[in-house]
Scaffold this active site. Structure first.
Site, mmCIF file in Angstrom:
data_model
loop_
_atom_site.group_PDB
_atom_site.id
_atom_site.type_symbol
_atom_site.label_atom_id
_atom_site.label_comp_id
_atom_site.label_asym_id
_atom_site.label_seq_id
_atom_site.Cartn_x
_atom_site.Cartn_y
_atom_site.Cartn_z
ATOM 1 N N TYR A 145 -46.218 -13.318 0.615
ATOM 2 C CA TYR A 145 -45.392 -13.837 -0.488
ATOM 3 C C TYR A 145 -44.100 -13.029 -0.611
ATOM 4 O O TYR A 145 -42.992 -13.578 -0.603
ATOM 5 C CB TYR A 145 -46.201 -13.790 -1.790
ATOM 6 N N LYS A 149 -40.318 -14.247 0.074
ATOM 7 C CA LYS A 149 -39.346 -14.241 -1.033
ATOM 8 C C LYS A 149 -38.090 -13.497 -0.572
ATOM 9 O O LYS A 149 -36.967 -13.867 -0.927
ATOM 10 C CB LYS A 149 -39.917 -13.550 -2.279
HETATM 11 N N1 LIG Z 1 -44.873 -14.284 -12.639
HETATM 12 C C1 LIG Z 1 -44.349 -13.121 -12.305
HETATM 13 O O1 LIG Z 1 -44.806 -12.065 -12.742
HETATM 14 C C2 LIG Z 1 -43.153 -13.077 -11.376
HETATM 15 C C3 LIG Z 1 -42.592 -11.831 -11.042
HETATM 16 C C4 LIG Z 1 -41.465 -11.808 -10.208
HETATM 17 C C5 LIG Z 1 -40.933 -12.996 -9.741
HETATM 18 N N2 LIG Z 1 -41.503 -14.186 -10.075
HETATM 19 C C6 LIG Z 1 -40.904 -15.433 -9.594
HETATM 20 O O2 LIG Z 1 -40.586 -16.197 -10.742
HETATM 21 C C7 LIG Z 1 -40.726 -17.589 -10.468
HETATM 22 C C8 LIG Z 1 -41.555 -18.268 -11.546
HETATM 23 O O3 LIG Z 1 -42.802 -17.641 -11.666
HETATM 24 P P1 LIG Z 1 -43.926 -18.262 -12.598
HETATM 25 O O4 LIG Z 1 -44.751 -17.123 -13.057
HETATM 26 O O5 LIG Z 1 -43.346 -19.192 -13.580
HETATM 27 O O6 LIG Z 1 -44.777 -19.051 -11.515
HETATM 28 P P2 LIG Z 1 -45.562 -20.416 -11.633
HETATM 29 O O7 LIG Z 1 -46.573 -20.397 -10.544
HETATM 30 O O8 LIG Z 1 -45.998 -20.672 -13.021
HETATM 31 O O9 LIG Z 1 -44.434 -21.479 -11.256
HETATM 32 C C9 LIG Z 1 -44.106 -21.828 -9.954
HETATM 33 C C10 LIG Z 1 -44.051 -23.336 -9.897
HETATM 34 O O10 LIG Z 1 -43.678 -23.709 -8.564
HETATM 35 C C11 LIG Z 1 -44.367 -24.897 -8.305
HETATM 36 N N3 LIG Z 1 -44.461 -25.158 -6.876
HETATM 37 C C12 LIG Z 1 -45.279 -24.543 -5.990
HETATM 38 N N4 LIG Z 1 -45.156 -25.116 -4.798
HETATM 39 C C13 LIG Z 1 -44.234 -26.101 -4.932
HETATM 40 C C14 LIG Z 1 -43.701 -27.038 -4.043
HETATM 41 N N5 LIG Z 1 -44.107 -27.104 -2.774
HETATM 42 N N6 LIG Z 1 -42.762 -27.899 -4.500
HETATM 43 C C15 LIG Z 1 -42.370 -27.871 -5.801
HETATM 44 N N7 LIG Z 1 -42.865 -27.002 -6.697
HETATM 45 C C16 LIG Z 1 -43.788 -26.132 -6.256
HETATM 46 C C17 LIG Z 1 -45.748 -24.703 -8.901
HETATM 47 O O11 LIG Z 1 -46.417 -25.941 -9.075
HETATM 48 C C18 LIG Z 1 -45.411 -24.007 -10.193
HETATM 49 O O12 LIG Z 1 -45.292 -24.914 -11.256
HETATM 50 C C19 LIG Z 1 -41.275 -17.680 -9.056
HETATM 51 O O13 LIG Z 1 -40.216 -17.940 -8.165
HETATM 52 C C20 LIG Z 1 -41.827 -16.308 -8.787
HETATM 53 O O14 LIG Z 1 -41.775 -16.011 -7.410
HETATM 54 C C21 LIG Z 1 -42.600 -14.246 -10.887
#
Ligand SMILES: NC(=O)c1ccc[n+]([C@@H]2O[C@H](COP(=O)([O-])OP(=O)(O)OC[C@H]3O[C@@H](n4cnc5c(N)ncnc54)[C@H](O)[C@@H]3O)[C@@H](O)[C@H]2O)c1
Length: 359
Positions: A145, A149
């Site tokens: 992952y 990223k």
């Molecule tokens: N949650 C954390 O602690 C954290 C920390 C650092 C960075 N991030 C980044 O922040 C962003 C949001 O995180 P989050 O916690 O809301 O995650 P989340 O998993 O709730 O949201 C990600 C969304 O992407 C969608 N998705 C996955 N595959 C897909 C595809 N093929 N086509 C379209 N949509 C797709 C999922 O259905 C989901 O709704 C992400 O990019 C993540 O990498 C998150």
């Protein structure tokens, strides 16, 4: 915020949906693009388009007429998802290529990418790092992952300045690198942690008690995204163009100290046992091996992965000065009180369950 249409890939997820709600309050038109719909009702002005970032045509159709794309969709961040390398690669890398291409082909002038701290962090101690730090070499990432990223962020920043089809102009891009996200209704980390607490699995902490990590409240992250989109416009002299920014609450804290109010707020006692980090890392390594061998037969949820051990137990925190200066990012102070309340209002927590039984 500048008027217009804002597309949010991954808008059905926790952060993407919160961002959509904030934009809709400003009377902006928002399109959520996701494989799954959000769990809550859509606010006014928000449209949901079901689609997959792996499919270029679907991404292009959703991005038509957009003024800005927030590329939030990602796969493989935590739990067993982390072990599905193929899907991680397809969604995070090919999906990002599709988003960039759609912006170029359809003349979308702004693209904000939601990246992660992990693009520079792979288990080494980092104290008050800043954006001058080099990317972690790809082969050193403990999980796919984070590696993908990092590749995706590089692609987005490289695409900055690309000529747009149609009426001309260039694409302005930037990347935000958030810490771990928390807030009421968070569906990824907090329910898993609360589940461990409730099942009596949260019996120990690990690592140096002085180790420090960071978190970002969802609403601070929303504000950083809004500000980043603004800072890509001509009105803000495209200040953020081609730039990456670390985004956190700006308050480094020990990982387990951070969660203490949640554990105690739910009526449980905080564990006294502290295990050495290498032991827990080795356990995570074994779990991953077992998952690698048997995951196809029984896709169980690993208690911890190696990447999670690093993220929670090894000091890494970053300056947010660049985001303050360029984006005018000014995080508000939050605590876990509203998160505790969120769980308790849903019948979770020890004392609460007892009270419910009595009533
Ligand atoms: N949650 C954390 O602690 C954290 C920390 C650092 C960075 N991030 C980044 O922040 C962003 C949001 O995180 P989050 O916690 O809301 O995650 P989340 O998993 O709730 O949201 C990600 C969304 O992407 C969608 N998705 C996955 N595959 C897909 C595809 N093929 N086509 C379209 N949509 C797709 C999922 O259905 C989901 O709704 C992400 O990019 C993540 O990498 C998150």
């Amino acid at each position: 915020m500048q008027a217009g249409t804002y597309v949010i890939t991954g808008g059905g997820g926790y952060f993407g949906f919160r961002l959509a709600c904030a934009l809709s309050k400003k009377s902006l038109r928002v399109v959520l693009f996701d494989v799954k719909p959000p769990s809550e009702a859509l606010p006014e002005g928000v449209e949901f388009v079901q689609g997959d970032v792996r499919d270029f045509t679907q991404v292009a159709n959703a991005s038509r007429g957009a003024d800005c794309v927030f590329h939030v969709a990602s796969y493989g961040m935590s739990g067993r998802e982390q072990l599905n390398r193929k899907l991680i690669e397809e969604v995070n890398v090919q999906g990002t290529k599709n988003v960039i291409q759609a912006c170029v082909d359809l003349g979308v002038p702004r693209l904000v990418y939601t990246s992660t701290f992990n693009v520079v962090f792979g288990g080494q101690v980092i104290k008050k790092g800043d954006e001058t730090l080099p990317y972690l070499p790809l082969h050193l990432h403990p999980d796919h992952y984070s590696r993908t990223k990092s590749v995706a962020e590089t692609l987005v920043l490289k695409a900055n300045g690309s000529s747009l089809a149609g009426e001309g102009g260039v694409l302005h891009t930037c990347a935000l690198r958030p810490a771990g996200i928390y807030g009421p209704g968070e569906e990824r980390h907090l329910p898993r942690i609360v589940g461990y607490i409730e099942h009596g699995l949260f019996r120990f902490v690990y690592g140096d008690p002085e180790s420090l990590v960071e978190f970002v409240h969802v609403d601070n992250l929303v504000s950083a995204h809004e500000l980043a989109a603004e800072a890509l416009t001509g009105e803000r002299q495209h200040r953020a163009t081609g730039q990456a920014y670390f985004i956190s609450d700006g308050r480094p804290i020990n990982n387990f100290e951070f969660f203490k109010p949640l554990v105690e707020g739910l009526g449980y006692s905080f564990p006294k046992l502290r295990l050495p980090l290498p032991l827990v890392y080795f356990f995570a390594f074994l779990t991953e091996m077992v998952h690698g061998a048997f995951g196809r037969i029984y896709n169980f949820q690993p208690l911890l992965t190696r990447a999670e051990v690093y993220k929670t137990g090894v000091t890494h925190y970053f300056s947010i000065e660049k985001a303050r200066a360029d984006l005018r990012y000014n995080p508000k102070e939050y605590d876990l009180g509203e998160v505790v309340e969120w769980f308790r209002s849903r019948g979770r927590g020890k004392n609460r369950s007892r009270r419910l039984l009595k009533n």
